[in-house]
Design a protein around this motif. Structure first.
Motif, PDB file in Angstrom:
ATOM      1  N   LEU A  62      43.199  88.137 -35.457  1.00  0.00           N
ATOM      2  CA  LEU A  62      44.353  88.824 -36.028  1.00  0.00           C
ATOM      3  C   LEU A  62      43.896  90.149 -36.624  1.00  0.00           C
ATOM      4  O   LEU A  62      42.892  90.218 -37.339  1.00  0.00           O
ATOM      5  N   LEU A  63      44.658  91.202 -36.309  1.00  0.00           N
ATOM      6  CA  LEU A  63      44.347  92.549 -36.758  1.00  0.00           C
ATOM      7  C   LEU A  63      45.356  92.974 -37.810  1.00  0.00           C
ATOM      8  O   LEU A  63      46.565  92.802 -37.634  1.00  0.00           O
ATOM      9  N   ALA A  64      44.862  93.508 -38.924  1.00  0.00           N
ATOM     10  CA  ALA A  64      45.729  94.098 -39.946  1.00  0.00           C
ATOM     11  C   ALA A  64      45.609  95.612 -39.872  1.00  0.00           C
ATOM     12  O   ALA A  64      44.502  96.153 -39.762  1.00  0.00           O
ATOM     13  N   GLU A  65      46.761  96.289 -39.917  1.00  0.00           N
ATOM     14  CA  GLU A  65      46.786  97.750 -39.921  1.00  0.00           C
ATOM     15  C   GLU A  65      47.714  98.224 -41.037  1.00  0.00           C
ATOM     16  O   GLU A  65      48.676  97.541 -41.390  1.00  0.00           O
ATOM     17  N   GLU A  66      47.406  99.392 -41.565  1.00  0.00           N
ATOM     18  CA  GLU A  66      48.311  99.952 -42.564  1.00  0.00           C
ATOM     19  C   GLU A  66      49.673 100.234 -41.930  1.00  0.00           C
ATOM     20  O   GLU A  66      49.772 100.534 -40.735  1.00  0.00           O
ATOM     21  N   LEU A  67      50.721 100.099 -42.708  1.00  0.00           N
ATOM     22  CA  LEU A  67      52.071 100.429 -42.258  1.00  0.00           C
ATOM     23  C   LEU A  67      52.213 101.945 -42.376  1.00  0.00           C
ATOM     24  O   LEU A  67      52.388 102.478 -43.466  1.00  0.00           O
ATOM     25  N   VAL A  68      52.115 102.624 -41.234  1.00  0.00           N
ATOM     26  CA  VAL A  68      52.036 104.080 -41.224  1.00  0.00           C
ATOM     27  C   VAL A  68      53.411 104.694 -41.465  1.00  0.00           C
ATOM     28  O   VAL A  68      54.402 104.323 -40.829  1.00  0.00           O
ATOM     29  N   ASP A  69      53.462 105.640 -42.382  1.00  0.00           N
ATOM     30  CA  ASP A  69      54.677 106.421 -42.629  1.00  0.00           C
ATOM     31  C   ASP A  69      54.630 107.613 -41.678  1.00  0.00           C
ATOM     32  O   ASP A  69      54.082 108.665 -42.003  1.00  0.00           O
ATOM     33  N   PHE A  70      55.191 107.428 -40.478  1.00  0.00           N
ATOM     34  CA  PHE A  70      55.063 108.464 -39.452  1.00  0.00           C
ATOM     35  C   PHE A  70      56.360 109.247 -39.275  1.00  0.00           C
ATOM     36  O   PHE A  70      57.450 108.769 -39.561  1.00  0.00           O
ATOM     37  N   ARG A  71      56.192 110.485 -38.784  1.00  0.00           N
ATOM     38  CA  ARG A  71      57.348 111.325 -38.468  1.00  0.00           C
ATOM     39  C   ARG A  71      58.084 110.782 -37.244  1.00  0.00           C
ATOM     40  O   ARG A  71      59.305 110.682 -37.229  1.00  0.00           O
ATOM     41  N   ARG A  72      57.322 110.490 -36.218  1.00  0.00           N
ATOM     42  CA  ARG A  72      57.860 109.971 -34.965  1.00  0.00           C
ATOM     43  C   ARG A  72      56.695 109.453 -34.138  1.00  0.00           C
ATOM     44  O   ARG A  72      55.521 109.654 -34.469  1.00  0.00           O
ATOM     45  N   GLU A  73      57.017 108.798 -33.025  1.00  0.00           N
ATOM     46  CA  GLU A  73      56.001 108.297 -32.115  1.00  0.00           C
ATOM     47  C   GLU A  73      55.897 109.213 -30.907  1.00  0.00           C
ATOM     48  O   GLU A  73      56.906 109.702 -30.383  1.00  0.00           O
ATOM     49  N   LEU A  74      54.675 109.427 -30.481  1.00  0.00           N
ATOM     50  CA  LEU A  74      54.374 110.272 -29.329  1.00  0.00           C
ATOM     51  C   LEU A  74      53.587 109.468 -28.306  1.00  0.00           C
ATOM     52  O   LEU A  74      53.051 108.395 -28.618  1.00  0.00           O
ATOM     53  N   SER A  75      53.505 109.995 -27.096  1.00  0.00           N
ATOM     54  CA  SER A  75      52.671 109.365 -26.074  1.00  0.00           C
ATOM     55  C   SER A  75      52.021 110.455 -25.231  1.00  0.00           C
ATOM     56  O   SER A  75      52.707 111.378 -24.772  1.00  0.00           O
ATOM     57  N   ALA A  76      50.709 110.333 -25.065  1.00  0.00           N
ATOM     58  CA  ALA A  76      49.941 111.260 -24.231  1.00  0.00           C
ATOM     59  C   ALA A  76      49.435 110.497 -23.015  1.00  0.00           C
ATOM     60  O   ALA A  76      48.658 109.550 -23.157  1.00  0.00           O
ATOM     61  N   LEU A  77      49.903 110.888 -21.835  1.00  0.00           N
ATOM     62  CA  LEU A  77      49.518 110.208 -20.596  1.00  0.00           C
ATOM     63  C   LEU A  77      48.588 111.087 -19.777  1.00  0.00           C
ATOM     64  O   LEU A  77      48.834 112.291 -19.608  1.00  0.00           O
ATOM     65  N   VAL A  78      47.533 110.464 -19.268  1.00  0.00           N
ATOM     66  CA  VAL A  78      46.602 111.167 -18.389  1.00  0.00           C
ATOM     67  C   VAL A  78      46.260 110.269 -17.210  1.00  0.00           C
ATOM     68  O   VAL A  78      46.339 109.043 -17.293  1.00  0.00           O
ATOM     69  N   ALA A  79      45.913 110.898 -16.103  1.00  0.00           N
ATOM     70  CA  ALA A  79      45.390 110.185 -14.940  1.00  0.00           C
ATOM     71  C   ALA A  79      43.936 110.596 -14.760  1.00  0.00           C
ATOM     72  O   ALA A  79      43.591 111.764 -14.975  1.00  0.00           O
ATOM     73  N   ARG A  80      43.088 109.635 -14.355  1.00  0.00           N
ATOM     74  CA  ARG A  80      41.668 109.947 -14.150  1.00  0.00           C
ATOM     75  C   ARG A  80      41.159 109.174 -12.941  1.00  0.00           C
ATOM     76  O   ARG A  80      41.449 107.987 -12.776  1.00  0.00           O
ATOM     77  N   SER A  81      40.410 109.867 -12.092  1.00  0.00           N
ATOM     78  CA  SER A  81      39.868 109.259 -10.873  1.00  0.00           C
ATOM     79  C   SER A  81      38.402 108.882 -11.068  1.00  0.00           C
ATOM     80  O   SER A  81      37.756 109.345 -12.016  1.00  0.00           O
ATOM     81  N   PRO A  82      37.840 108.036 -10.195  1.00  0.00           N
ATOM     82  CA  PRO A  82      36.431 107.651 -10.335  1.00  0.00           C
ATOM     83  C   PRO A  82      35.476 108.837 -10.274  1.00  0.00           C
ATOM     84  O   PRO A  82      34.401 108.800 -10.882  1.00  0.00           O
ATOM     85  N   SER A  83      35.867 109.890  -9.554  1.00  0.00           N
ATOM     86  CA  SER A  83      34.997 111.056  -9.458  1.00  0.00           C
ATOM     87  C   SER A  83      35.069 111.936 -10.699  1.00  0.00           C
ATOM     88  O   SER A  83      34.340 112.916 -10.809  1.00  0.00           O
ATOM     89  N   GLY A  84      35.977 111.596 -11.633  1.00  0.00           N
ATOM     90  CA  GLY A  84      36.052 112.313 -12.899  1.00  0.00           C
ATOM     91  C   GLY A  84      37.170 113.333 -12.986  1.00  0.00           C
ATOM     92  O   GLY A  84      37.372 113.929 -14.047  1.00  0.00           O
ATOM     93  N   GLN A  85      37.919 113.567 -11.880  1.00  0.00           N
ATOM     94  CA  GLN A  85      39.053 114.476 -11.978  1.00  0.00           C
ATOM     95  C   GLN A  85      40.106 113.863 -12.896  1.00  0.00           C
ATOM     96  O   GLN A  85      40.329 112.648 -12.887  1.00  0.00           O
ATOM     97  N   ALA A  86      40.761 114.695 -13.692  1.00  0.00           N
ATOM     98  CA  ALA A  86      41.764 114.196 -14.625  1.00  0.00           C
ATOM     99  C   ALA A  86      42.937 115.155 -14.682  1.00  0.00           C
ATOM    100  O   ALA A  86      42.806 116.355 -14.404  1.00  0.00           O
ATOM    101  N   ALA A  87      44.095 114.618 -15.019  1.00  0.00           N
ATOM    102  CA  ALA A  87      45.314 115.413 -15.152  1.00  0.00           C
ATOM    103  C   ALA A  87      46.080 114.898 -16.358  1.00  0.00           C
ATOM    104  O   ALA A  87      46.218 113.686 -16.541  1.00  0.00           O
ATOM    105  N   ALA A  88      46.596 115.810 -17.172  1.00  0.00           N
ATOM    106  CA  ALA A  88      47.314 115.448 -18.395  1.00  0.00           C
ATOM    107  C   ALA A  88      48.782 115.828 -18.272  1.00  0.00           C
ATOM    108  O   ALA A  88      49.112 116.978 -17.954  1.00  0.00           O
ATOM    109  N   TYR A  89      49.656 114.871 -18.538  1.00  0.00           N
ATOM    110  CA  TYR A  89      51.098 115.116 -18.556  1.00  0.00           C
ATOM    111  C   TYR A  89      51.505 115.703 -19.901  1.00  0.00           C
ATOM    112  O   TYR A  89      50.769 115.569 -20.892  1.00  0.00           O
ATOM    113  N   PRO A  90      52.669 116.355 -19.972  1.00  0.00           N
ATOM    114  CA  PRO A  90      53.148 116.827 -21.273  1.00  0.00           C
ATOM    115  C   PRO A  90      53.265 115.669 -22.261  1.00  0.00           C
ATOM    116  O   PRO A  90      53.645 114.560 -21.889  1.00  0.00           O
ATOM    117  N   VAL A  91      52.935 115.928 -23.516  1.00  0.00           N
ATOM    118  CA  VAL A  91      53.081 114.911 -24.566  1.00  0.00           C
ATOM    119  C   VAL A  91      54.575 114.687 -24.807  1.00  0.00           C
ATOM    120  O   VAL A  91      55.354 115.642 -24.914  1.00  0.00           O
TER     121      VAL A  91
END
Length: 371
Positions: free
Chosen positions: A157-186
């Motif tokens: 069981l994991l305990a975490e502080e109850l964060v007082d956040f402005r909003r939630e964001l998500s950062a998505l990236v794709a990465r290949s075995p050869s190391g190429q990567a691409a980042a989508y807009p947050v």
């Protein structure tokens, strides 16, 4: 949803389905029905496959190691995927990488929770999703249920502080075995009862420097953990002494609900880039097609008179010819994600109204409106 770009790329898919007639089984003819927790089943379904990948993180880590030992290309590999399977392993890794994250601790008793402090959030380390296995604990009595659930499941069981956040964001990236990567807009995400409800791409009003920081964080995590395919880094946007900042909430190593907007709003969807990445093909552009894209989930309603989801098409499509609707072929149940709508355009308020109206219509929230 991965089947659509696979068809265009000429990539044949084989599916391990948990039951007859589930969503993916409706569109992938080469399939085996079985339990992903059974190694013999996994060995059978992966025979002859060039690459194995996932649409959830729950395949036992030891089974993935066994597949790798047998010569199967598992992407993402078990050494990476374990960070999305086990929240405590993830927290330990983020600490090693110096990633910003909430205060946390492993707890095993009511005394441990009290020592950590109230209010807090308790999470089972494995098996939780869409708000399941997560509890907000404000007093000692609230800790009884999560402690019992962890003991029954044999997980930590994991305990975490109850964060007082402005909003939630998500950062998505794709990465290949050869190391190429691409980042989508947050993107900015809104949760409803622990389930992703709405996504706005890109996150409105997000400081460009903070957006770049979030993308670099996601790219760094993908590289350091050896991720292959899509990685979603779910974030809290917070105030740090009056300055905007970010904290890592959770990781997902697969196409993710916060990236569904990319099906219609990006040059290359997360589903196609996941396939390209695990096959080590050059990645496609993650750039947006329009200034704004909004995704709103369609959740099953408790109303008995909603009827079949397809009944929503005549109104929704006639009202908004630019609307994109994606239904999953799932049985309707209250609160279950059964589809989503994407709308895009140049004015955010207009795009939000179009997407929210369509999703509300499919949910049966808008009565007999005939606009």
């Amino acid at each position: 949803m991965m089947a659509q770009p696979a068809i265009a790329l000429g990539v044949p898919l084989r599916l391990l389905a948990e039951a007859e007639g589930v969503s993916a089984a409706q569109v992938i003819p080469d399939q085996l029905v079985g339990d992903y927790r059974d190694l013999a089943t996994l060995t059978r379904v992966t025979e002859g496959c060039a690459v194995v990948t996932f649409d959830h993180e729950h395949v036992p880590t030891e089974h993935l190691h066994a597949l790798e030992d047998a010569g199967v290309a598992v992407r993402p590999g078990p050494e990476a995927l374990v960070h999305a399977q086990d929240k405590i392993v993830m927290r330990e890794a983020m600490a090693r990488l110096g990633a910003p994250q909430p205060r946390w601790a492993v707890v095993a008793s009511a005394a441990d929770v009290a020592e950590f402090g109230f209010p807090c959030v308790l999470k089972v380390s494995r098996g939780g999703y869409d708000g399941r296995g997560v509890w907000v604990v404000r007093e000692p009595a609230d800790a009884e249920e999560p402690l019992a659930a962890a003991e029954r499941s044999g997980v930590r069981l994991l305990a975490e502080e109850l964060v007082d956040f402005r909003r939630e964001l998500s950062a998505l990236v794709a990465r290949s075995p050869s190391g190429q990567a691409a980042a989508y807009p947050v993107v900015a995400t809104t949760q409803l009862d622990g389930i992703c409800h709405e996504v706005i791409a890109p996150a409105p009003g997000l400081d460009p420097d903070l957006a770049g920081q979030a993308q670099q964080l996601a790219l760094g995590v993908a590289g350091e953990l050896g991720v292959t395919g899509m990685l979603a880094v779910e974030l809290f946007e917070v105030d740090v002494d009056g300055t905007p900042g970010i904290l890592v909430n959770e990781l997902a190593m697969r196409p993710h609900n916060t990236g569904h907007w990319s099906q219609d709003g990006a040059i290359t969807s997360q589903f196609e880039n996941h396939l390209r990445a695990v096959l080590d093909l050059p990645l496609g552009s993650p750039a947006p097609r329009a200034r704004w894209t909004v995704m709103v989930n369609i959740l099953g309603s408790a109303r008995e008179d909603v009827g079949h989801l397809y009944d929503g098409y005549p109104h929704a499509l006639a009202r908004d010819p630019r609307l994109r609707v994606h239904l999953y072929g799932k049985e309707l149940r209250p609160g279950r994600k059964v589809g989503h709508v994407n709308a895009y355009g140049e004015e955010l308020d207009e795009v939000l109204e179009r997407a929210r109206h369509a999703a509300g219509w499919f949910r049966g929230d808008l009565g007999d409106e005939s606009e």
